[in-house]
Every structure is written in C-alpha cells, then in structure tokens.
Design an enzyme around this catalytic site. Structure first.
Site, PDB file in Angstrom:
ATOM      1  N   GLU A  81       5.864   0.576   4.696  1.00  0.00           N
ATOM      2  CA  GLU A  81       5.026   1.677   4.221  1.00  0.00           C
ATOM      3  C   GLU A  81       4.644   1.389   2.777  1.00  0.00           C
ATOM      4  OE1 GLU A  81       3.056   4.634   2.946  1.00  0.00           O
ATOM      5  OE2 GLU A  81       3.575   4.817   5.074  1.00  0.00           O
ATOM      6  N   GLY A 114       1.303  -3.408   4.057  1.00  0.00           N
ATOM      7  CA  GLY A 114       1.500  -4.024   5.365  1.00  0.00           C
ATOM      8  C   GLY A 114       0.853  -5.398   5.465  1.00  0.00           C
ATOM      9  N   ASP A 131       0.538   2.583  12.355  1.00  0.00           N
ATOM     10  CA  ASP A 131       0.314   4.021  12.190  1.00  0.00           C
ATOM     11  C   ASP A 131      -0.256   4.230  10.795  1.00  0.00           C
ATOM     12  OD1 ASP A 131       2.440   6.933  11.708  1.00  0.00           O
ATOM     13  OD2 ASP A 131       0.311   6.766  12.261  1.00  0.00           O
ATOM     14  N   PRO A 138      -6.113   2.266   0.658  1.00  0.00           N
ATOM     15  CA  PRO A 138      -5.087   1.279   1.037  1.00  0.00           C
ATOM     16  C   PRO A 138      -5.101   0.961   2.526  1.00  0.00           C
ATOM     17  CG  PRO A 138      -4.083   3.424   0.575  1.00  0.00           C
ATOM     18  CD  PRO A 138      -5.520   3.521   0.124  1.00  0.00           C
TER      19      PRO A 138
HETATM   20  N1  SAM Z   1      -1.171   9.492  12.138  1.00  0.00           N
HETATM   21  C1  SAM Z   1      -1.867   9.449  10.935  1.00  0.00           C
HETATM   22  C2  SAM Z   1      -3.333   9.193  11.201  1.00  0.00           C
HETATM   23  O1  SAM Z   1      -3.645   8.936  12.379  1.00  0.00           O
HETATM   24  O2  SAM Z   1      -4.162   9.302  10.301  1.00  0.00           O
HETATM   25  C3  SAM Z   1      -1.256   8.425  10.030  1.00  0.00           C
HETATM   26  C4  SAM Z   1       0.032   8.883   9.567  1.00  0.00           C
HETATM   27  S1  SAM Z   1       0.924   7.939   8.422  1.00  0.00           S
HETATM   28  C5  SAM Z   1       1.264   9.178   7.297  1.00  0.00           C
HETATM   29  C6  SAM Z   1      -0.201   6.859   7.576  1.00  0.00           C
HETATM   30  C7  SAM Z   1       0.537   6.028   6.559  1.00  0.00           C
HETATM   31  O3  SAM Z   1      -0.118   4.764   6.334  1.00  0.00           O
HETATM   32  C8  SAM Z   1       0.625   6.689   5.169  1.00  0.00           C
HETATM   33  O4  SAM Z   1       1.972   6.991   4.899  1.00  0.00           O
HETATM   34  C9  SAM Z   1       0.061   5.642   4.214  1.00  0.00           C
HETATM   35  O5  SAM Z   1       0.737   5.592   2.980  1.00  0.00           O
HETATM   36  C10 SAM Z   1       0.270   4.361   5.030  1.00  0.00           C
HETATM   37  N2  SAM Z   1      -0.559   3.229   4.619  1.00  0.00           N
HETATM   38  C11 SAM Z   1      -1.871   3.249   4.272  1.00  0.00           C
HETATM   39  N3  SAM Z   1      -2.274   1.997   3.937  1.00  0.00           N
HETATM   40  C12 SAM Z   1      -1.184   1.176   4.067  1.00  0.00           C
HETATM   41  C13 SAM Z   1      -0.960  -0.227   3.874  1.00  0.00           C
HETATM   42  N4  SAM Z   1      -1.957  -1.047   3.473  1.00  0.00           N
HETATM   43  N5  SAM Z   1       0.275  -0.734   4.146  1.00  0.00           N
HETATM   44  C14 SAM Z   1       1.282   0.090   4.573  1.00  0.00           C
HETATM   45  N6  SAM Z   1       1.140   1.438   4.749  1.00  0.00           N
HETATM   46  C15 SAM Z   1      -0.081   1.962   4.515  1.00  0.00           C
END
Ligand code: SAM
Length: 263
Positions: A81, A114, A131, A138
């Site tokens: 994350e 990621g 997810d 990001p």
């Molecule tokens: N279910 C949700 C949706 O469909 O929109 C997504 C939920 S989850 C909270 C999304 C997560 O992706 C966030 O916690 C965000 O910080 C993470 N995220 C975004 N870009 C990322 C990256 N490049 N690497 C890792 N995590 C990332």
C-alpha cells in the site's frame, strides 16, 4: 484529512453508514463493501483452486485482505500500500477489517508504490489482486502496461491477476485499455462483473489476466466443491452460482471486451 498522497474523507451516511472517500471517490462503505471485497477475492481464489502466495496492491482499508485470510490454504498474504495513513485511518474507522488482518501472522504489510514492489521483488505469487484507486494520481501507474508486465514477471506459473477496473457504463475506455494490455501479455485477458450500489453506474468490471485459459471456465460443481473444502465460510454476495454467472457479460460490456484488440 490530507495525508501524503491523497485527500481522505470519512463520513457517516444515513443509509450507507461509514463511507471512505479518497480524492472525492467512494472507496468503501459499511453497507455494501461485501460485494466488491468478496468478488475481488473469492472468484480468483476458488477459480485458481489452491493459491499459497497472494499479493494485494493497494487495499489500504484491508477489506480485501480480511476476505483472503478466510482461505486457510493461503500460506502468506502480502499487501503493498502506498499510503500508510489510509491503513492508520482504517484502524480507527474500519476495525472490522483491520483487526482480524493486522493481527494475523500470515499477513505482511509493506508501505511502497505497487509499481516499485512488483518491479523489484524476487517472490512469486499465485494471485495478484490490485485493489487500487482510479487511474489518477498515485493509482495511474497501476493501469499501465509496464505495471501489468511487472506483475506477470512476479506471478507463479498459471497465476492470476485481478484488477479494479471501474464501471464500464462510465469508464469504458479504462476497461478496453486494460484488456488490450492484458492480451499483449497473457493468453487470457477478460473481465467479470458485479453490481456495487455505491460505485454508481450499475456493473463494476474486475479485470482478469492469466495464461491458464481454463480457470474462468470452471463449473458450478467444481467451485462448490472447492468452497466446501474451504469450510463453506459465510458470504453475503459470492456463491458458486454467482461466481460462474459473473463471467456472463451483458452484451454492451461483452462487445467492448471482444473489440479490445492487442495494441
Ligand atoms: N475499492 C476501492 C475502489 O474501487 O476505488 C479501492 C480501495 S483501496 C482504499 C485503494 C488503495 O489504493 C488506497 O489505499 C490507495 O492509497 C492505494 N494506492 C493508490 N495508488 C497506489 C500505488 N501506486 N501503489 C500502492 N497502493 C496504491
């Protein structure tokens, strides 16, 4: 709250309960989170049949991780994350997800982008579940061909890549772009669908990429047998029948997927 990477808001909705928003987009609500979390998890795990190593990219609220850990066959679950504050925030506001996860010895949390992780890790995963947020900020790189290629590099033979791919009625371009990129890299690039009330727009698409072209053709009988072997833990949306039906795409989505050529 203004963490490092995204603007994070939580509010209590009279019907949907707690709603987690990132950069203005709904991430999860306590009323309907089960649909997305179960379908992003149980479909790939029961389709694969025996995953040991699972990677989640994103998933800060830990809703997906909570579902993965219901599968005792999964020996190790790693979550990468980018934003530690989403996890911290979820500890306070979504303990129903974070408590069973952060105390589980099969679970590892890594705070990193990621893209960096899949580009560098020497581990190999049976299933990768992305997810992510939408392809903005990001989250943008998580929809790129270089990310999917790096995921393929760290997948075990016959592994499966699953992606959050938006709501086709509004985000068709996002879906076809992903399917096209999948088809350049994998023998099978496809998607399945589920209806999540707070992801407005009807069906949500979940991207599917693998070299094992048989995985999405498993019968209800096969999936039901695997569910029984896994202890038939309670679910609120996923069933063996819903699993198989999720790959029967409505024509407007099926046409977009069929026309998503390698490019
Ligand atoms: N279910 C949700 C949706 O469909 O929109 C997504 C939920 S989850 C909270 C999304 C997560 O992706 C966030 O916690 C965000 O910080 C993470 N995220 C975004 N870009 C990322 C990256 N490049 N690497 C890792 N995590 C990332």
């Amino acid at each position: 709250m203004q963490p490092e990477h995204q603007h994070l808001v939580l509010f209590e909705h009279p019907f949907f309960g707690k709603m987690l928003m990132l950069d203005g987009a709904t991430q999860a609500t306590s009323k309907d989170e089960f649909v997305y979390h179960e379908m992003m998890t149980h479909v790939p795990i029961f389709a694969h049949g025996n995953p040991r190593e699972v990677l989640i990219v994103g998933g800060g609220d830990c809703g997906i991780a909570e579902e993965v850990l219901k599968h005792k066959s999964v020996r190790r679950l790693t979550q990468v994350e980018i934003d530690a504050s989403v996890v911290e925030f979820s500890k306070e506001h979504f303990p129903e997800f974070t408590k069973p996860v952060l105390t589980n010895k099969r679970f590892d949390l890594i705070i990193d982008d990621g893209m960096n992780y899949v580009a560098k890790t020497d581990r190999r995963f049976d299933i990768i579940i992305v997810d992510s947020t939408d392809p903005l900020g990001p989250g943008k790189v998580l929809f790129s061909e270089k990310f999917y290629a790096a995921c393929k590099r760290c997948m075990a033979k016959g592994g499966l890549l699953i992606t959050q791919n938006g709501v086709p009625i509004f985000q068709a371009g996002e879906l076809t772009a992903t399917i096209s990129r999948f088809r350049k890299l994998f023998a099978d690039g496809y998607c399945y669908v589920a209806a999540i009330p707070t992801y407005v727009g009807g069906h949500m698409a979940m991207g599917w990429a693998t070299d094992n072209t048989r995985l999405r053709h498993a019968s209800v009988k096969t999936i039901a047998g695997r569910y029984k072997k896994a202890g038939s833990f309670p679910t609120k949306y996923w069933t063996p029948e819903v699993h198989v039906a999720a790959f029967a795409l409505p024509r407007f989505i099926a046409d977009k997927v069929a026309n998503a050529k390698k490019r």
